[in-house]
Design a protein around this motif. Structure first.
Motif, short mmCIF file in Angstrom:
data_model
loop_
_atom_site.label_atom_id
_atom_site.label_comp_id
_atom_site.label_asym_id
_atom_site.label_seq_id
_atom_site.Cartn_x
_atom_site.Cartn_y
_atom_site.Cartn_z
N LYS A 5 0.82 -1.21 0.00
CA LYS A 5 0.00 0.00 0.00
C LYS A 5 0.86 1.26 0.00
N LYS A 6 2.07 1.15 0.58
CA LYS A 6 2.97 2.30 0.57
C LYS A 6 3.61 2.49 -0.80
N PRO A 10 -3.58 2.82 -4.39
CA PRO A 10 -4.59 1.93 -3.79
C PRO A 10 -5.31 1.04 -4.80
N VAL A 13 -3.07 -2.30 -5.70
CA VAL A 13 -2.57 -3.22 -4.68
C VAL A 13 -3.11 -4.63 -4.90
N GLU A 14 -4.41 -4.76 -5.07
CA GLU A 14 -5.01 -6.08 -5.27
C GLU A 14 -4.47 -6.75 -6.54
#
Length: 121
Positions: A5-6, A10, A13-14
């Motif tokens: 996440k960093k 967003p 990410v998945e």
């Protein structure tokens, strides 16, 4: 997941997690097809063009170092420099570090050139 996440936005990410999982599964399948034996792993390494090129470069550097005697020069470089007339320990150490650094640069150069020459399919 917190690290991803960093690093990633967003919404990605998945997608990255799925890509990592599929990569792990592919490696497991490949490892299963290679086998667990020592000789089967060696055989698969020799079949990989990139690994073979890097292995040739590493072996060449090691053989060249044995013929040139660079290992003994590196080991005794501080003593050699002091016997050459540089009485100051600081100066002798600095010259010894320069010699060692040149050896590292040379090794890295050979590695990167071999990787570029080996190329990828």
């Amino acid at each position: 997941m917190a690290i991803l996440k960093k690093i990633y936005p967003p919404n990605e990410v998945e997608e990255e997690i799925k890509a990592l999982q599929s990569s792990i599964e592919a490696e497991k399948v490949e490892k299963g097809s290679i086998g667990d034996g020592f000789f089967s792993k060696i055989k698969s390494a020799w079949c990989d063009v990139v690994v073979r090129a890097d292995l040739y470069a590493g072996i060449t550097v090691q053989v060249a170092q044995q013929f040139v005697g660079i290992n003994s020069v590196m080991y005794y470089s501080l003593t050699i420099v002091q016997l050459a007339g540089f009485a100051s320990n600081k100066t002798a150490l600095a010259l010894s570090l320069i010699t060692s650094s040149l050896n590292v640069v040379d090794s890295m150069l050979v590695y990167f050139l071999s990787t570029d020459l080996g190329g990828e399919d």
